[in-house]
Design an enzyme around this catalytic site. Structure first.
Site, PDB file in Angstrom:
ATOM      1  N   GLU A  60      -6.542   6.568  -0.987  1.00 59.18           N
ATOM      2  CA  GLU A  60      -6.400   5.411  -0.094  1.00 59.18           C
ATOM      3  C   GLU A  60      -6.985   4.164  -0.757  1.00 59.18           C
ATOM      4  O   GLU A  60      -6.431   3.065  -0.625  1.00 59.18           O
ATOM      5  CB  GLU A  60      -7.091   5.678   1.248  1.00 59.18           C
ATOM      6  CG  GLU A  60      -6.447   6.755   2.089  1.00 59.18           C
ATOM      7  CD  GLU A  60      -4.973   6.514   2.368  1.00 59.18           C
ATOM      8  OE1 GLU A  60      -4.537   5.342   2.400  1.00 59.18           O
ATOM      9  OE2 GLU A  60      -4.227   7.500   2.549  1.00 59.18           O
TER      10      GLU A  60
ATOM     11  N   HIS B 264       0.831  -1.207   0.000  1.00 57.39           N
ATOM     12  CA  HIS B 264       0.000   0.000   0.000  1.00 57.39           C
ATOM     13  C   HIS B 264       0.868   1.261   0.000  1.00 57.39           C
ATOM     14  O   HIS B 264       0.661   2.183  -0.796  1.00 57.39           O
ATOM     15  CB  HIS B 264      -0.906  -0.049   1.244  1.00 57.39           C
ATOM     16  CG  HIS B 264      -1.709   1.179   1.514  1.00 57.39           C
ATOM     17  ND1 HIS B 264      -3.087   1.190   1.490  1.00 57.39           N
ATOM     18  CD2 HIS B 264      -1.357   2.445   1.862  1.00 57.39           C
ATOM     19  CE1 HIS B 264      -3.537   2.398   1.783  1.00 57.39           C
ATOM     20  NE2 HIS B 264      -2.502   3.179   2.022  1.00 57.39           N
ATOM     21  N   GLU B 265       1.856   1.295   0.883  1.00 58.35           N
ATOM     22  CA  GLU B 265       2.672   2.510   1.026  1.00 58.35           C
ATOM     23  C   GLU B 265       3.672   2.661  -0.125  1.00 58.35           C
ATOM     24  O   GLU B 265       3.780   3.725  -0.728  1.00 58.35           O
ATOM     25  CB  GLU B 265       3.418   2.503   2.368  1.00 58.35           C
ATOM     26  CG  GLU B 265       2.522   2.471   3.598  1.00 58.35           C
ATOM     27  CD  GLU B 265       1.638   3.698   3.752  1.00 58.35           C
ATOM     28  OE1 GLU B 265       1.885   4.717   3.073  1.00 58.35           O
ATOM     29  OE2 GLU B 265       0.682   3.643   4.542  1.00 58.35           O
TER      30      GLU B 265
ATOM     31  N   HIS C 209       0.783   4.266  -2.876  1.00 63.45           N
ATOM     32  CA  HIS C 209       1.024   5.711  -2.877  1.00 63.45           C
ATOM     33  C   HIS C 209       2.250   6.088  -3.711  1.00 63.45           C
ATOM     34  O   HIS C 209       2.366   7.219  -4.167  1.00 63.45           O
ATOM     35  CB  HIS C 209       1.194   6.221  -1.453  1.00 63.45           C
ATOM     36  CG  HIS C 209      -0.050   6.133  -0.623  1.00 63.45           C
ATOM     37  ND1 HIS C 209      -1.282   6.518  -1.100  1.00 63.45           N
ATOM     38  CD2 HIS C 209      -0.255   5.702   0.653  1.00 63.45           C
ATOM     39  CE1 HIS C 209      -2.192   6.325  -0.148  1.00 63.45           C
ATOM     40  NE2 HIS C 209      -1.598   5.824   0.911  1.00 63.45           N
TER      41      HIS C 209
END
Length: 725
Positions: free
Chosen positions: A507, A449-450, A454
């Site tokens: 997100e 996810h990070e 992103h």
């Protein structure tokens, strides 16, 4: 009876964040550096009180005054004598702990208000029986009288944070609407000013509407000061309205932040850290986001520090318009063993990025390998503590210069551990597997996810000289089959363009990347998962996501048809996407629980994750990225708000399921953090027990200049109090 969603239960989980071993291994210089950065973070974090609600700073000062005179243990006898039961006194302690942990009287995760779970007259009796009141009845009485009604008020507008009639916000004066926020954003864009460190105050001067854009800074003068070539402050006419840009928001707090950052500079490990802190000081002194961006550039260059930190007006989740940053500051120590896994993931990034479902032209020209470390948090000041972070949030830096990822290991270890008895909405057969693999699967999801969520994707931009960062004649939009026809202009950013949609949409995109790439065996191998264990990690990761979508309904407000939490809205959207995929992939049914009350069961067919599930996420994720890259707000909003809709029609009555989610909800844990203090030229770590009393005591001992700090907070609160009457 107060609805249970508006108070914190007496048995809420409260855990101490363990960082003792990590701190012990630091050198004396590193400990001193961490100490002063922590001081800067804690003092700056108090700005969140002023960013949350009009009453939050007053409640904070009242509680500090009460507990500085008597510890929670000492106050217990007073409470008993004042007629409180042991449960009522515990409810008072939990409320106080919640106020400290959230830096205000609204939950940091969900933005809903919480009130004390004891009658107002009982809290009144306790305040008036306290030693603080007996020693200074006029002062303490005035504090209590000024905030007691707002502490307990649950008028519709005060139940949640929001703009205009939708809720309370102190990022804007109470007379501001969405239209005012949009106009202010256009003004800021025209002046090439960021909204991150601003608040907006609206007033009338005769027939003319006036707006004050207030910058967070230690300096209160609006003219050019030392260190500036020119001031951004002044008065401007814009679209028939008058805008004034002024300095000095949170000035006494910013002064303290700058003081401790200068102290930290003396103990920095290298030139990058020194230059970084110098730019941060410049930012908080003058109210300059450009200086903060420059500091962030040095921060990116500071590869692999032992003590990691970041500080400033960072995340825009709680601004109802999605552009203003909440203050946060963290200080943490690198966990070298865990960081090795993330370093391997970074090393694989260039192989993994082409696996994502959008054309290569929609990916950054060059992947700038970031630092990705696992950290044990020493200090995290703000409204809450996340599990992972990808920063800085400045698009121009992220696109062309890089970013850093951090996973907060000691937070993950405590926050996401699961008791089988408290697991909701799962079949019994799934519960043991879920308990076993929830934390390991979440570690994989956070990493993907990070770093690749992103950290991926290109924004198409035309700069102020008319130059494009893509070939507008050749790049084809896969959703239309035609050349790309929209993009960002030079002064526009993701947050300013997508505003209210930006946080949750991004997100959701990052969560989808995590789900999609977790299907790759090499990724699971990096985290030590092979064979059947790897399959179980994938299953629990996807199951956790769809369950999270159901849990997310707690954070939806039907009255305003709005979501109060970006991540939970994202998970609900993903649940809707996977339900829509059909073919038996996800099952969701309403049932009656063993207690005779409404319940629900959610199931996932693990045999269809890599086919039906992957295909659904592939298509949806491609749309998310294309609309983001091309600045196509209209299509992005239509897509995302469509899946975000909560209604009682269709295959599932989500409004009724929301009531079930509220009935079965479990409140998020609160964390007790250690303090540092200097004793005989060395730094000591002061730890507290994992309880409401421990959390309260940590705040009582946290600040050095209590009387002056109280006065400053009250003065800042009073200065703008008329803006929300």
């Amino acid at each position: 009876m107060v609805d249970s969603q508006y108070f914190l239960p007496n048995d809420i989980g409260i855990s101490a964040l363990d960082c003792a071993e990590a701190f012990r291994l630091l050198s004396p210089q590193e400990k001193m550096y961490a100490h002063y950065l922590s001081r800067a973070s804690w003092y700056g974090g108090l700005a969140v009180l002023l960013q949350t609600s009009p009453e939050s700073p007053v409640i904070f000062v009242l509680l500090q005054r009460i507990f500085r005179k008597q510890s929670p243990a000492q106050l217990q006898a007073v409470a008993t004598a004042a007629g409180l039961t042991s449960e009522e006194y515990q409810a008072f302690l939990v409320y106080a702990a919640g106020l400290y942990a959230n830096m205000g009287n609204y939950k940091s995760f969900g933005d809903s208000k919480f009130v004390p779970n004891l009658p107002k007259e009982k809290m009144d009796a306790l305040v008036r029986a306290s030693k603080a009141f007996r020693d200074d009845p006029a002062e303490i009485g005035a504090l209590w009288d000024s905030c007691s009604c707002l502490i307990y008020s649950l008028k519709d507008k005060q139940k949640q944070l929001g703009l205009g009639d939708k809720g309370i916000t102190t990022y804007f004066s109470g007379n501001c609407s969405l239209e005012d926020a949009e106009l202010a954003q256009k003004f800021l864009d025209s002046k090439k000013l960021s909204a991150y460190n601003t608040r907006l105050f609206k007033s009338q001067n005769g027939e003319k509407t006036c707006y004050e854009v207030r910058l967070a800074s230690a300096v209160k003068k609006d003219c050019t000061v030392d260190g500036e070539c020119e001031s951004c402050c002044g008065c401007f006419d814009f679209e028939g309205k008058e805008f004034s840009v002024k300095r000095g928001d949170y000035a006494p707090l910013m002064e303290r932040v700058c003081y401790y950052l200068q102290k930290a500079q003396d103990h920095a490990a290298n030139e990058n850290q020194k230059k970084m802190l110098e730019q941060y000081r410049q930012s908080f002194t003058l109210g300059s986001v450009e200086a903060h961006k420059e500091g962030s550039r040095y921060w990116i260059k500071d590869k692999g520090p032992i003590v990691e930190s970041y500080i400033g007006f960072i995340e825009s989740y709680r601004d109802p318009f999605g552009s203003r940053g909440e203050f946060e500051g963290f200080v943490a120590v690198v966990n070298k063993a865990m960081s090795e896994r993330f370093a391997k993931l970074v090393g694989s990034a260039e192989v993994l990025l082409p696996e994502l479902p959008w054309p290569k032209e929609f990916e950054k020209d060059t992947f700038l390998k970031p630092d990705f470390t696992s950290l044990d948090v020493l200090t995290f000041a703000g409204s809450g503590i996340p599990a992972g972070i990808n920063i800085p949030n400045y698009d121009d830096i992220r696109q062309s210069e890089g970013f850093k990822n951090v996973s907060l290991g000691n937070v993950l270890a405590v926050a996401y551990s699961t008791d089988k008895e408290k697991l909701t909405f799962l079949e019994e057969d799934d519960k043991d597997l879920f308990v076993k693999w929830k934390s390991p699967s979440f570690e994989v999801q956070v990493g993907l996810h990070e770093l690749l969520g992103h950290g991926s994707g290109k924004l198409f931009v035309q700069d102020n000289k008319g130059k494009f960062n893509f070939d507008q004649n050749k790049v084809i939009n896969p959703e239309t089959g035609k050349p790309v026809s929209s993009w960002y202009q030079d002064s526009e950013t993701w947050d300013s363009k997508f505003s209210t949609l930006a946080s949750s949409y991004e997100e959701c995109r990052a969560e989808c990347v995590g789900l999609y790439l977790s299907l790759i065996k090499d990724v699971l191998s990096i985290f030590g998962h092979e064979g059947q264990d790897a399959d179980d990690v994938v299953y629990v990761n996807w199951l956790s996501m769809v369950r999270g979508g159901l849990l997310g309904l707690e954070f939806y407000t039907p009255e305003s048809k709005s979501w109060r939490q970006a991540h939970m809205q994202a998970r609900f959207v993903i649940l809707r996407v996977l339900l829509e995929a059909g073919k038996g992939l996800v099952g969701l049914k309403e049932v009656t629980g063993a207690d005779g009350k409404p319940d629900a069961r959610i199931t996932l067919d693990r045999s269809k994750i890599r086919t039906v599930g992957k295909d659904a996420i592939h298509k949806f994720l491609c749309k998310l990225q294309v609309f983001k890259s091309t600045a196509d707000v209209d299509k992005g909003r239509a897509l995302y708000e469509g899946y975000s809709t909560v209604s009682e029609s269709g295959a599932h009555n989500f409004l009724r399921l929301r009531e079930t989610a509220l009935l079965r909800k479990e409140d998020r844990k609160m964390f007790v953090q250690a303090n540092t203090r200097i004793s005989e030229e060395s730094v000591e770590l002061v730890q507290f027990e994992g309880s409401a009393s421990g959390l309260i005591q940590s705040f009582i001992e946290r600040f050095d200049d209590n009387d002056k700090l109280d006065a400053d907070l009250l003065a800042l609160s009073k200065m703008d109090s008329s803006c929300w009457c």
